[in-house]
Design an enzyme around this catalytic site. Structure first.
Site, short mmCIF file in Angstrom:
data_model
loop_
_atom_site.label_atom_id
_atom_site.label_comp_id
_atom_site.label_asym_id
_atom_site.label_seq_id
_atom_site.Cartn_x
_atom_site.Cartn_y
_atom_site.Cartn_z
N TRP A 39 28.18 -4.44 -5.54
CA TRP A 39 27.77 -3.04 -5.63
C TRP A 39 28.78 -2.14 -6.32
CZ3 TRP A 39 23.70 0.13 -4.35
CH2 TRP A 39 23.98 1.49 -4.21
N ASN A 41 28.95 2.39 -7.36
CA ASN A 41 28.29 3.68 -7.57
C ASN A 41 29.21 4.59 -8.38
OD1 ASN A 41 29.07 3.47 -4.50
ND2 ASN A 41 29.08 5.68 -4.82
N ASP A 42 29.66 5.71 -7.86
CA ASP A 42 30.27 6.77 -8.67
C ASP A 42 31.42 6.30 -9.57
OD1 ASP A 42 28.69 8.05 -6.83
OD2 ASP A 42 30.29 9.25 -5.96
N GLN A 58 33.41 3.42 -7.53
CA GLN A 58 33.14 3.07 -6.15
C GLN A 58 32.55 1.66 -6.10
OE1 GLN A 58 33.27 6.02 -3.20
NE2 GLN A 58 34.97 5.52 -4.56
N PHE A 101 36.74 6.78 -0.71
CA PHE A 101 35.64 7.46 -1.39
C PHE A 101 36.12 8.09 -2.71
CE2 PHE A 101 32.26 8.23 2.15
CZ PHE A 101 32.19 6.86 2.36
N ARG A 165 34.93 16.16 0.45
CA ARG A 165 35.22 14.94 -0.29
C ARG A 165 35.22 15.13 -1.81
NH1 ARG A 165 30.18 14.14 2.31
NH2 ARG A 165 28.36 13.95 0.95
N ASP A 166 35.62 14.04 -2.49
CA ASP A 166 35.52 13.87 -3.94
C ASP A 166 36.47 14.79 -4.72
OD1 ASP A 166 33.42 12.29 -3.05
OD2 ASP A 166 31.87 13.73 -3.59
N GLU A 219 28.37 17.37 -4.20
CA GLU A 219 29.23 16.20 -4.34
C GLU A 219 29.88 16.17 -5.72
OE1 GLU A 219 28.03 12.67 -1.43
OE2 GLU A 219 26.91 12.62 -3.32
N TRP A 302 20.43 7.12 -5.71
CA TRP A 302 20.36 6.71 -4.32
C TRP A 302 18.92 6.48 -3.87
CZ3 TRP A 302 24.55 4.94 -2.31
CH2 TRP A 302 25.80 5.46 -2.68
#
Length: 496
Positions: A39, A41-42, A58, A101, A165-166, A219, A302
């Site tokens: 997997w 993602n970002d 990620q 994260f 976050r982020d 986000e 998502w």
């Protein structure tokens, strides 16, 4: 016995290499950033450092579905041909027990420095958690050590929810600045911090906040100056669909305006979606040594079906794109020029009148760049025209991409695209120069990226056609249209 960071990295890398042996190629991309297996993602930590481009992402190295998030890592000399590097960050320390994260990267006194969110689950059943901001450094750009005094920000503002976050960090004059995605009273916002040393941070207030229309969480914020405008790029969650707008589960878009570093006030206009397709999220940008603002997004969404999960992997990043501000003040995205290195076997078609459906006999494949230019002058009688891509032999499987003249909209229809999600996305074209429509396609096995009229509209989508669906058609409906030129190139596989 609790494993240290180096041991967890070694264990994760070993699991990834083992999983790589089981990955099936059916939908694997030829020239996009993917993990070797499992997997992603970002995109995180985009930076040009010591003459090379670094992209982190990620990553869950143990499964093709999400899990405790690590940071995967690739680098490149040209933004085209990428090299997988060892996993950079693994969770499990006191400050990031359950995930490393999203975050960003900076050059700090010659060290490649990552700033990220540590995710810590307090009660899984009650879904309570704590997020803190952390730092890791590398001398060689490959092996990273977490700061021994992490976290660098241990508590969110007093009026904040735990959603915090982020971090995106940049330097202006003698200070470091950080924006963070945040939430208060069920509304999304972006908050601002500054620091002299990357270790001690001071809260500076709210940069932008939802008025209720922009959802419950912001986000992956990114704040920068471009062509005389300040841009806040972010991914709001919870916007309700409105006509053709906000059709995805979550959005990615921007605010533009004026910012004062003294008052910390950002005066901005309305929120605008950046990519009008199905699969574009958590975009992050960086400035390179040519002065370009380059952006890369996660090329998935998502809660969407991801048929590649059956094949031992999931997720990819978009091609790098250059951001610009057009004469109307909107952001445009165009493929970076270096991608022309991938081109092989050019096929060209000039000045052809299209009426009905015409198969492009000399254009076939699953990894192509196509540039088609149509004339909108008075001889046009068609009310719709465009291309069918990745068509099956009998034409029953295809992805339709066309311009609707009456609606003045680009339309991407993946209801016949094969496996995965269906649906239609529409985007209004605000400006048409020289009475022409130029459609610039990047097609890569299980993805399409469309750039219309030099990035005025961009539409990104994952598609999952049968591997043998390699045909292409140009078409018009309701009359005829002049195809001025069509150029096609087969594109190289960077992972061979």
């Amino acid at each position: 016995m609790v494993k240290n960071h180096k041991e967890r990295l070694k264990e994760a890398q070993s699991a990834l290499e083992k999983a790589r042996e089981q990955v099936k190629d059916r939908y694997r991309l030829n020239y996009h950033i993917m993990a070797p297996a499992n997997w992603i993602n970002d995109p995180n930590g985009l930076i040009q450092w010591k003459g090379e481009y670094h992209v982190f992402y990620q990553h869950h190295p143990y499964d093709s579905k999400g899990g405790p998030i690590h940071w995967g890592h690739v680098k490149s000399k040209d933004l085209v041909y990428w090299e997988h590097l060892p996993i950079a960050l693994a969770p499990g320390d006191e400050f990031d027990k359950n995930g490393c994260f999203s975050g960003s990267a900076v050059d700090h006194d010659g060290r490649l420095t990552l700033i990220y969110t540590g995710h810590n689950v307090l009660d899984e059943v009650a879904d309570t958690f704590k997020k803190v901001q952390c730092l890791a450094e590398s001398q060689d750009g490959i092996h990273f050590s977490k700061w021994e005094h992490n976290p660098i920000i241990s508590v969110s503002p007093e009026d904040s929810s735990p959603h915090f976050r982020d971090p995106k960090v940049w330097r202006f004059r003698d200070k470091w600045y950080m924006v963070l995605g945040n939430q208060t009273n069920g509304l999304g916002r972006v908050i601002l911090y500054n620091s002299e040393d990357l270790k001690n941070w001071r809260y500076q207030g709210v940069l932008a906040q939802s008025d209720g229309k922009l959802g419950y969480m912001f986000e992956c914020p990114d704040f920068f100056e471009l062509d005389g405008k300040f841009v806040l790029l972010f991914s709001p969650q919870g916007i309700k669909p409105e006509g053709d707008l906000y059709q995805n589960l979550y959005q990615n878009g921007y605010l533009t305006g004026e910012f004062d570093y003294e008052t910390k006030q950002f005066h901005h206009g309305e929120f605008i979606e950046l990519d009008k397709g199905f699969d574009f999220y958590a975009a992050q940008s960086f400035l390179d040594d040519k002065g370009r603002r380059i952006v890369i997004g996660w090329m998935n969404m998502w809660e969407s079906k991801m048929p590649e999960q059956e094949d031992g992997w999931a997720g990819a990043l978009t091609i790098p794109r250059e951001l610009k501000v057009n004469s109307e003040g909107f952001l445009t995205m165009e493929p970076i020029e270096e991608l022309q290195k991938l081109r092989k076997d050019r096929v060209s078609i000039s000045y052809s009148t299209i009426k009905g459906i015409k198969r492009l006999e000399n254009i076939k494949g699953d990894s192509l760049e196509i540039v088609a230019e149509f004339d909108l002058n008075e001889k046009r009688t068609a009310n719709r025209f465009g291309l069918n891509v990745r068509c099956s032999e009998d034409g029953s499987e295809k992805t339709l991409i066309y311009f609707d003249v009456e609606e003045n909209k680009m339309i991407l229809d993946r209801n016949y695209s094969g496996q995965g999600e269906g649906g239609i996305r529409k985007a209004k074209l605000n400006r048409i120069d020289d009475n022409k429509i130029k459609m610039h396609f990047f097609i890569d096995r299980s993805s399409i990226e469309l750039f219309v009229n030099n990035g005025e509209i961009v539409m990104t989508s994952r598609i999952y056609p049968d591997p043998e669906s390699k045909f292409f058609e140009v078409f018009s409906e309701g009359g005829e249209v002049k195809l001025i030129t069509l150029d096609s190139w087969t594109l190289d596989n960077i992972w061979n």
